[in-house]
Design an enzyme around this catalytic site. Structure first.
Site, PDB file in Angstrom:
ATOM      1  N   ARG A   4      -9.754  -1.388 -11.744  1.00 26.75           N
ATOM      2  CA  ARG A   4     -10.172  -0.035 -12.135  1.00 26.75           C
ATOM      3  C   ARG A   4     -10.929  -0.044 -13.459  1.00 26.75           C
ATOM      4  O   ARG A   4     -11.745   0.837 -13.717  1.00 26.75           O
ATOM      5  CB  ARG A   4      -8.940   0.879 -12.212  1.00 26.75           C
ATOM      6  CG  ARG A   4      -8.400   1.231 -10.833  1.00 26.75           C
ATOM      7  CD  ARG A   4      -7.101   1.992 -10.921  1.00 26.75           C
ATOM      8  NE  ARG A   4      -6.030   1.176 -11.456  1.00 26.75           N
ATOM      9  CZ  ARG A   4      -4.797   1.608 -11.684  1.00 26.75           C
ATOM     10  NH1 ARG A   4      -4.494   2.860 -11.425  1.00 26.75           N
ATOM     11  NH2 ARG A   4      -3.872   0.804 -12.152  1.00 26.75           N
TER      12      ARG A   4
ATOM     13  N   CYS B 238      -1.729  -4.907  -0.435  1.00 29.52           N
ATOM     14  CA  CYS B 238      -2.137  -3.520  -0.158  1.00 29.52           C
ATOM     15  C   CYS B 238      -0.906  -2.646   0.106  1.00 29.52           C
ATOM     16  O   CYS B 238      -0.087  -2.965   0.967  1.00 29.52           O
ATOM     17  CB  CYS B 238      -3.082  -3.478   1.042  1.00 29.52           C
ATOM     18  SG  CYS B 238      -3.560  -1.795   1.460  1.00 29.52           S
TER      19      CYS B 238
ATOM     20  N   GLN C 200     -11.892 -11.336   1.188  1.00 34.34           N
ATOM     21  CA  GLN C 200     -10.454 -11.069   1.289  1.00 34.34           C
ATOM     22  C   GLN C 200     -10.105 -10.579   2.686  1.00 34.34           C
ATOM     23  O   GLN C 200     -10.695  -9.615   3.178  1.00 34.34           O
ATOM     24  CB  GLN C 200      -9.996 -10.022   0.272  1.00 34.34           C
ATOM     25  CG  GLN C 200      -8.470  -9.946   0.274  1.00 34.34           C
ATOM     26  CD  GLN C 200      -7.904  -8.827  -0.557  1.00 34.34           C
ATOM     27  OE1 GLN C 200      -8.167  -7.657  -0.290  1.00 34.34           O
ATOM     28  NE2 GLN C 200      -7.121  -9.170  -1.560  1.00 34.34           N
TER      29      GLN C 200
ATOM     30  N   PRO D 201     -10.976  -7.354  -5.622  1.00 37.76           N
ATOM     31  CA  PRO D 201     -11.284  -6.682  -4.360  1.00 37.76           C
ATOM     32  C   PRO D 201     -10.818  -5.234  -4.455  1.00 37.76           C
ATOM     33  O   PRO D 201      -9.684  -4.983  -4.872  1.00 37.76           O
ATOM     34  CB  PRO D 201     -10.449  -7.457  -3.327  1.00 37.76           C
ATOM     35  CG  PRO D 201      -9.367  -8.135  -4.102  1.00 37.76           C
ATOM     36  CD  PRO D 201      -9.848  -8.286  -5.520  1.00 37.76           C
ATOM     37  N   MET D 202     -11.693  -4.302  -4.106  1.00 41.49           N
ATOM     38  CA  MET D 202     -11.294  -2.886  -4.094  1.00 41.49           C
ATOM     39  C   MET D 202     -11.919  -2.207  -2.877  1.00 41.49           C
ATOM     40  O   MET D 202     -13.153  -2.134  -2.763  1.00 41.49           O
ATOM     41  CB  MET D 202     -11.742  -2.178  -5.382  1.00 41.49           C
ATOM     42  CG  MET D 202     -10.864  -2.472  -6.581  1.00 41.49           C
ATOM     43  SD  MET D 202     -11.337  -1.498  -8.034  1.00 41.49           S
ATOM     44  CE  MET D 202     -12.753  -2.418  -8.621  1.00 41.49           C
TER      45      MET D 202
END
Ligand SMILES: Cc1cc2nc3c(=O)[nH]c(=O)nc-3n(C[C@H](O)[C@H](O)[C@H](O)COP(=O)(O)O)c2cc1C
Length: 363
Positions: free
Chosen positions: A240, A114, A84, A30-31
């Site tokens: 990433r 986070c 999420q 998840p980004m």
């Protein structure tokens, strides 16, 4: 460039998260601002299996925010996908299930990772790691009891080096019925910098019986192999390392199974992926919205191209899909030198660092 390695890790068995059986031990992370439907779709075309939405605020969803609802969009080919949720209020999380259960999600993940101050100051995300693990146990337990879907949690190793709580939190999540736990091997204070603490992930793996997914510095096939070897984890999340690199999943799988991978793409492969990604963005967000959003992805693709910088600067002002396409075509025709995808990461993070057996990183 093809590279061969003698010592290959064989994942013990295919990854299983609750009722979800996967054929590969790799997951698209998840980004926020990245893991939208176009991004997930592009990665699936190149071999990704399980993907997550970006974090979705449970509060915004429960209050029916239209923008948040849009972030839940999935397509027929976007499966399996986990959603999420970000939140620390059990009632609020449960309220979102009325919406989530109407959609074909395969998993629900709770974000306890986070690091953004706006989030942690509300006690959400990594802010949850400052609480008694019993709080996480209650939170996970409430969601587990209210859904038929497997529930997972994504954590960090702790708030800071003086409070490494991953093992306690993992135990709490497991006893609440979590189907798996993902550990980003950094503290909240590290955010995204500094070394990943693979030892802390290994400790979690030794402690719980549910699958453990490792996250952190998953930038290359060799780094990912090292993560498997040093943590004993059941799966690795690619974050990433997937930016500007839709080939990440196939390269890592090829390396894990054959010991070889290709470290270089041709300029036409890169430009073709850019065209596909731009197309997906424009289909989803409309021509202008999609083109503007694609600019940031362009910069990640261009990072791997010797003269990419001059093109990056040009696309900052592009708002039309046709104009963006023209820049990509021009880039392809210029036939610039393409840099190896993984070599620099391996040099920086692997070759200088002995592994847990004292072996040097290079083959
Ligand atoms: C731009 C960006 C957005 C992110 N958003 C989220 C998110 O919404 N939820 C989450 O759990 N992690 C998020 N992460 C963390 C990643 O999922 C991952 O755990 C982290 O980047 C470490 O992996 P890496 O070092 O391989 O990138 C984000 C990371 C980045 C770089």
């Amino acid at each position: 460039m093809n590279r061969s390695f003698r010592h290959l890790y064989t994942p013990p068995e295919p990854l299983r998260i609750g009722s979800l059986q996967l054929s590969m031990p790799l997951i698209l992370a998840p980004m926020a601002g990245i893991s939208d439907l176009p991004f997930r779709t592009l990665h699936r075309r190149h071999g990704c299996e399980l993907a997550f939405t970006e974090m979705i605020s449970a509060r915004s969803l429960a209050y029916g925010s239209r923008q948040t609802l849009t972030m839940l969009s999935i397509s027929d080919t976007d499966r399996p996908v986990g959603v999420q949720l970000l939140g620390n209020d059990p009632d609020m999380l449960v309220r979102t299930l009325d919406i989530i259960h109407t959609m074909p999600f395969s998993l629900i993940d709770i974000n306890a990772a986070c690091p953004v101050p706006k989030v942690t100051s509300r006690g959400e995300g990594a802010g949850l790691l400052r609480e008694d693990p019993k709080r996480i146990e209650r939170l996970v337990g409430v969601v587990v009891r209210a859904t038929h879907l497997p529930v997972t949690i994504k954590i960090r190793t702790g708030w800071d080096d003086d409070s490494l709580v991953a093992v306690d939190v993992a135990r709490a999540a497991e006893s609440a019925g979590a189907a798996a736990i993902c550990v980003h091997g950094r503290t909240r204070m590290q955010r995204y910098g500094g070394r990943v603490n693979r030892g802390a992930i290994a400790e979690v793996k030794r402690t719980v019986n549910i699958p453990v997914i490792a996250s952190g510095d998953a930038f290359s096939p060799r780094l990912i192999l090292r993560t498997f070897e040093e943590t004993g984890c059941d799966g690795v999340m690619i974050a990433r390392g997937a930016l500007g690199n839709p080939w990440a999943f196939q390269d890592v799988m090829q390396y894990l199974t054959t010991g070889e991978y290709s470290d270089r793409r041709s300029i036409s492969e890169i430009c073709s992926a850019m065209h596909d990604h731009l197309e997906l963005c424009c289909e989803y967000y409309g021509e202008r919205g999609g083109t503007v959003l694609f600019r940031k992805f362009f910069t990640w693709y261009a990072k791997g191209i010797k003269t990419g910088r001059q093109y990056k600067e040009r696309v900052f002002s592009v708002t039309e899909q046709a104009a963006m396409k023209a820049v990509i075509c021009e880039l392809e025709q210029a036939n610039p030198q393409v840099l190896p995808l993984y070599e620099a990461y391996d040099k920086e993070m692997l070759d200088s660092m002995p592994d847990s057996h004292g072996r040097a990183g290079s083959s």
